[in-house]
Design a protein around this motif. Structure first.
Motif, PDB file in Angstrom:
ATOM      1  N   ARG A 288       0.830  -1.210   0.000  1.00 32.08           N
ATOM      2  CA  ARG A 288       0.000   0.000   0.000  1.00 32.08           C
ATOM      3  C   ARG A 288       0.859   1.253   0.000  1.00 32.08           C
ATOM      4  O   ARG A 288       0.556   2.235  -0.708  1.00 32.08           O
ATOM      5  CB  ARG A 288      -0.934   0.005   1.213  1.00 32.08           C
ATOM      6  CG  ARG A 288      -2.071  -1.004   1.122  1.00 32.08           C
ATOM      7  CD  ARG A 288      -3.132  -0.720   2.179  1.00 32.08           C
ATOM      8  NE  ARG A 288      -2.617  -0.844   3.533  1.00 32.08           N
ATOM      9  CZ  ARG A 288      -2.633  -1.975   4.239  1.00 32.08           C
ATOM     10  NH1 ARG A 288      -3.126  -3.088   3.700  1.00 32.08           N
ATOM     11  NH2 ARG A 288      -2.163  -1.999   5.469  1.00 32.08           N
ATOM     12  N   ARG A 289       1.952   1.247   0.778  1.00 35.18           N
ATOM     13  CA  ARG A 289       2.817   2.427   0.846  1.00 35.18           C
ATOM     14  C   ARG A 289       3.488   2.693  -0.498  1.00 35.18           C
ATOM     15  O   ARG A 289       3.547   3.833  -0.961  1.00 35.18           O
ATOM     16  CB  ARG A 289       3.877   2.239   1.948  1.00 35.18           C
ATOM     17  CG  ARG A 289       3.324   2.389   3.347  1.00 35.18           C
ATOM     18  CD  ARG A 289       4.325   1.992   4.400  1.00 35.18           C
ATOM     19  NE  ARG A 289       5.392   2.962   4.552  1.00 35.18           N
ATOM     20  CZ  ARG A 289       5.324   4.058   5.305  1.00 35.18           C
ATOM     21  NH1 ARG A 289       4.234   4.338   5.981  1.00 35.18           N
ATOM     22  NH2 ARG A 289       6.359   4.869   5.411  1.00 35.18           N
ATOM     23  N   ILE A 290       3.991   1.638  -1.139  1.00 35.73           N
ATOM     24  CA  ILE A 290       4.640   1.830  -2.442  1.00 35.73           C
ATOM     25  C   ILE A 290       3.610   2.244  -3.486  1.00 35.73           C
ATOM     26  O   ILE A 290       3.873   3.112  -4.336  1.00 35.73           O
ATOM     27  CB  ILE A 290       5.378   0.546  -2.869  1.00 35.73           C
ATOM     28  CG1 ILE A 290       6.482   0.207  -1.862  1.00 35.73           C
ATOM     29  CG2 ILE A 290       5.971   0.718  -4.265  1.00 35.73           C
ATOM     30  CD1 ILE A 290       7.509   1.302  -1.653  1.00 35.73           C
ATOM     31  N   GLY A 291       2.417   1.659  -3.436  1.00 33.66           N
ATOM     32  CA  GLY A 291       1.358   2.077  -4.344  1.00 33.66           C
ATOM     33  C   GLY A 291       0.987   3.529  -4.150  1.00 33.66           C
ATOM     34  O   GLY A 291       0.778   4.277  -5.124  1.00 33.66           O
ATOM     35  N   ASP A 292       0.909   3.963  -2.904  1.00 27.14           N
ATOM     36  CA  ASP A 292       0.611   5.361  -2.590  1.00 27.14           C
ATOM     37  C   ASP A 292       1.703   6.274  -3.135  1.00 27.14           C
ATOM     38  O   ASP A 292       1.419   7.337  -3.710  1.00 27.14           O
ATOM     39  CB  ASP A 292       0.470   5.511  -1.067  1.00 27.14           C
ATOM     40  CG  ASP A 292       0.106   6.924  -0.637  1.00 27.14           C
ATOM     41  OD1 ASP A 292       0.892   7.853  -0.903  1.00 27.14           O
ATOM     42  OD2 ASP A 292      -0.961   7.109  -0.014  1.00 27.14           O
ATOM     43  N   PHE A 293       2.959   5.868  -2.953  1.00 27.78           N
ATOM     44  CA  PHE A 293       4.076   6.678  -3.446  1.00 27.78           C
ATOM     45  C   PHE A 293       4.033   6.786  -4.968  1.00 27.78           C
ATOM     46  O   PHE A 293       4.255   7.866  -5.527  1.00 27.78           O
ATOM     47  CB  PHE A 293       5.407   6.065  -2.992  1.00 27.78           C
ATOM     48  CG  PHE A 293       6.608   6.859  -3.412  1.00 27.78           C
ATOM     49  CD1 PHE A 293       7.032   7.948  -2.674  1.00 27.78           C
ATOM     50  CD2 PHE A 293       7.322   6.516  -4.562  1.00 27.78           C
ATOM     51  CE1 PHE A 293       8.143   8.698  -3.065  1.00 27.78           C
ATOM     52  CE2 PHE A 293       8.428   7.254  -4.963  1.00 27.78           C
ATOM     53  CZ  PHE A 293       8.838   8.346  -4.208  1.00 27.78           C
ATOM     54  N   ILE A 294       3.756   5.683  -5.644  1.00 32.59           N
ATOM     55  CA  ILE A 294       3.662   5.707  -7.110  1.00 32.59           C
ATOM     56  C   ILE A 294       2.544   6.636  -7.562  1.00 32.59           C
ATOM     57  O   ILE A 294       2.717   7.446  -8.490  1.00 32.59           O
ATOM     58  CB  ILE A 294       3.450   4.279  -7.653  1.00 32.59           C
ATOM     59  CG1 ILE A 294       4.714   3.438  -7.447  1.00 32.59           C
ATOM     60  CG2 ILE A 294       3.070   4.314  -9.137  1.00 32.59           C
ATOM     61  CD1 ILE A 294       4.534   1.967  -7.765  1.00 32.59           C
ATOM     62  N   ASP A 295       1.393   6.555  -6.904  1.00 33.49           N
ATOM     63  CA  ASP A 295       0.272   7.431  -7.258  1.00 33.49           C
ATOM     64  C   ASP A 295       0.647   8.898  -7.071  1.00 33.49           C
ATOM     65  O   ASP A 295       0.341   9.745  -7.920  1.00 33.49           O
ATOM     66  CB  ASP A 295      -0.949   7.101  -6.402  1.00 33.49           C
ATOM     67  CG  ASP A 295      -1.590   5.779  -6.770  1.00 33.49           C
ATOM     68  OD1 ASP A 295      -1.331   5.281  -7.892  1.00 33.49           O
ATOM     69  OD2 ASP A 295      -2.347   5.233  -5.941  1.00 33.49           O
ATOM     70  N   TRP A 296       1.288   9.202  -5.948  1.00 35.61           N
ATOM     71  CA  TRP A 296       1.725  10.586  -5.691  1.00 35.61           C
ATOM     72  C   TRP A 296       2.687  11.049  -6.777  1.00 35.61           C
ATOM     73  O   TRP A 296       2.555  12.179  -7.286  1.00 35.61           O
ATOM     74  CB  TRP A 296       2.409  10.656  -4.318  1.00 35.61           C
ATOM     75  CG  TRP A 296       3.193  11.920  -4.117  1.00 35.61           C
ATOM     76  CD1 TRP A 296       2.711  13.133  -3.731  1.00 35.61           C
ATOM     77  CD2 TRP A 296       4.614  12.096  -4.322  1.00 35.61           C
ATOM     78  NE1 TRP A 296       3.731  14.056  -3.678  1.00 35.61           N
ATOM     79  CE2 TRP A 296       4.906  13.446  -4.044  1.00 35.61           C
ATOM     80  CE3 TRP A 296       5.641  11.243  -4.708  1.00 35.61           C
ATOM     81  CZ2 TRP A 296       6.201  13.955  -4.141  1.00 35.61           C
ATOM     82  CZ3 TRP A 296       6.922  11.746  -4.811  1.00 35.61           C
ATOM     83  CH2 TRP A 296       7.201  13.087  -4.527  1.00 35.61           C
ATOM     84  N   ALA A 297       3.641  10.196  -7.133  1.00 31.75           N
ATOM     85  CA  ALA A 297       4.625  10.567  -8.150  1.00 31.75           C
ATOM     86  C   ALA A 297       3.955  10.831  -9.494  1.00 31.75           C
ATOM     87  O   ALA A 297       4.250  11.844 -10.170  1.00 31.75           O
ATOM     88  CB  ALA A 297       5.671   9.462  -8.288  1.00 31.75           C
ATOM     89  N   MET A 298       3.048   9.981  -9.890  1.00 30.26           N
ATOM     90  CA  MET A 298       2.371  10.151 -11.173  1.00 30.26           C
ATOM     91  C   MET A 298       1.480  11.393 -11.159  1.00 30.26           C
ATOM     92  O   MET A 298       1.404  12.127 -12.148  1.00 30.26           O
ATOM     93  CB  MET A 298       1.573   8.894 -11.506  1.00 30.26           C
ATOM     94  CG  MET A 298       2.451   7.658 -11.682  1.00 30.26           C
ATOM     95  SD  MET A 298       1.527   6.127 -11.992  1.00 30.26           S
ATOM     96  CE  MET A 298       1.180   6.283 -13.726  1.00 30.26           C
ATOM     97  N   ASP A 299       0.807  11.640 -10.035  1.00 25.50           N
ATOM     98  CA  ASP A 299      -0.041  12.835  -9.916  1.00 25.50           C
ATOM     99  C   ASP A 299       0.781  14.114 -10.026  1.00 25.50           C
ATOM    100  O   ASP A 299       0.256  15.166 -10.415  1.00 25.50           O
ATOM    101  CB  ASP A 299      -0.792  12.828  -8.583  1.00 25.50           C
ATOM    102  CG  ASP A 299      -1.903  11.797  -8.531  1.00 25.50           C
ATOM    103  OD1 ASP A 299      -2.288  11.287  -9.607  1.00 25.50           O
ATOM    104  OD2 ASP A 299      -2.372  11.483  -7.424  1.00 25.50           O
ATOM    105  N   ASN A 300       2.067  14.020  -9.660  1.00 29.13           N
ATOM    106  CA  ASN A 300       2.943  15.200  -9.703  1.00 29.13           C
ATOM    107  C   ASN A 300       3.802  15.245 -10.966  1.00 29.13           C
ATOM    108  O   ASN A 300       4.748  16.031 -11.042  1.00 29.13           O
ATOM    109  CB  ASN A 300       3.832  15.231  -8.457  1.00 29.13           C
ATOM    110  CG  ASN A 300       3.077  15.711  -7.224  1.00 29.13           C
ATOM    111  OD1 ASN A 300       2.983  16.913  -6.984  1.00 29.13           O
ATOM    112  ND2 ASN A 300       2.516  14.780  -6.470  1.00 29.13           N
ATOM    113  N   GLY A 301       3.479  14.419 -11.935  1.00 31.50           N
ATOM    114  CA  GLY A 301       4.138  14.495 -13.234  1.00 31.50           C
ATOM    115  C   GLY A 301       5.440  13.749 -13.369  1.00 31.50           C
ATOM    116  O   GLY A 301       6.117  13.868 -14.396  1.00 31.50           O
ATOM    117  N   TYR A 302       5.818  12.960 -12.376  1.00 37.95           N
ATOM    118  CA  TYR A 302       7.036  12.170 -12.486  1.00 37.95           C
ATOM    119  C   TYR A 302       6.782  10.951 -13.379  1.00 37.95           C
ATOM    120  O   TYR A 302       5.697  10.360 -13.345  1.00 37.95           O
ATOM    121  CB  TYR A 302       7.511  11.693 -11.113  1.00 37.95           C
ATOM    122  CG  TYR A 302       7.880  12.805 -10.163  1.00 37.95           C
ATOM    123  CD1 TYR A 302       8.987  13.612 -10.394  1.00 37.95           C
ATOM    124  CD2 TYR A 302       7.123  13.040  -9.016  1.00 37.95           C
ATOM    125  CE1 TYR A 302       9.328  14.634  -9.515  1.00 37.95           C
ATOM    126  CE2 TYR A 302       7.454  14.050  -8.135  1.00 37.95           C
ATOM    127  CZ  TYR A 302       8.551  14.848  -8.385  1.00 37.95           C
ATOM    128  OH  TYR A 302       8.893  15.853  -7.525  1.00 37.95           O
TER     129      TYR A 302
END
Length: 268
Positions: A231-245
């Protein structure tokens, strides 16, 4: 750009804490975690690099083939996770190429230990991601190493990401123990400074590691393991994609650096 790397190995870490675990169970735990990772990556539609030991690949060729089918890169993590000889550099590369039917251009030393760069080049690797450029008691003392990519013996060195200034490591243990909000702030600052992140994890982190009698792990290793870690890694990936990474395989990053160097004018 974010480079996600997963070190796929026979799960021998309990030996470091005085515990014994059979080889079959080592493979089972690593494989169970790898299935979780592959499902997560497919859900997020991103490609990564799996640094695999030849020993794991020989025993689980179907998992290696699934990684390739899903579009991920196979790189070398040595032949065995707890045994190293110089000849393993070339031997692991050839074994992984035979199993994956892909070219293996990258290497990461088990436990991020030092390795002779001349031998890395001789074995035919284009890049090496074996440096954690920070200081950790009893493990690393790499403050003298560059924080970001550089060449050594014509091999591209891609150190694990650490924060600017104090070089706080953005590695697997940090993702178990720090608040995600803090990790995201540090990741953002590091990406802004360096232009990329190089993060590494292990499949066994995606399994429940809380059984102290069985594994012997201290709380800072087992914390947020298993489903919580996914869940933590999924959350981090979502945050990164939402911020254009964007996410990229490490071999693709290597090609970008090589092409950039070719395009730079030669000063006379």
């Amino acid at each position: 750009m974010i480079l996600l790397g997963f070190d796929v190995e026979e799960f021998d870490m309990p030996f470091e804490y005085g515990k014994s675990i059979t080889f079959d169970e080592q493979l089972e735990i690593s494989t169970r975690g790898t299935h979780t990772i592959l499902a997560l990556l497919k859900q997020k539609n991103i490609k990564v690099t799996f640094f695999c030991t030849a020993n794991y690949a020989i025993n689980k060729p179907d998992i290696i083939k699934q990684m390739v089918t899903d579009g991920h890169e196979i790189a070398s993590h040595g032949y065995y996770h707890s045994d190293f000889k110089i000849e393993h550099l070339r031997q692991s590369k050839l074994a992984l190429e035979d199993i994956s039917r892909t070219e293996v251009t990258g290497f990461r030393m088990a436990r991020m230990m030092p390795v002779d760069e001349a031998e890395i080049a001789k074995a035919g690797y284009e890049y090496n991601s074996s440096i954690n450029p920070t200081w950790l008691p009893g493990r690393y003392n790499n403050f003298d190493k560059p924080r970001t990519w550089f060449y050594d013996h014509d091999v591209l060195q891609i150190p694990a990401s650490v924060s600017p200034l104090i070089r706080f490591p953005l590695f697997w243990l940090s993702f178990h123990n720090l608040p995600l909000s803090l990790l995201k702030r540090m990741a953002s600052a590091t990406h802004k400074k360096d232009g990329y992140l190089n993060l590494y994890f292990h499949p066994w982190e995606f399994t429940d590691l809380h059984d102290k009698e069985k594994f012997g792990f201290p709380g800072y290793v087992s914390k947020n393991s298993g489903e919580a870690f996914a869940r933590r890694i999924g959350d981090f990936i979502d945050w990164a994609m939402d911020n254009g990474y964007t996410f990229r395989r490490t071999d693709g990053f290597c090609e970008t650096i090589k092409n950039k160097n070719k395009q730079e004018p030669v000063l006379h």
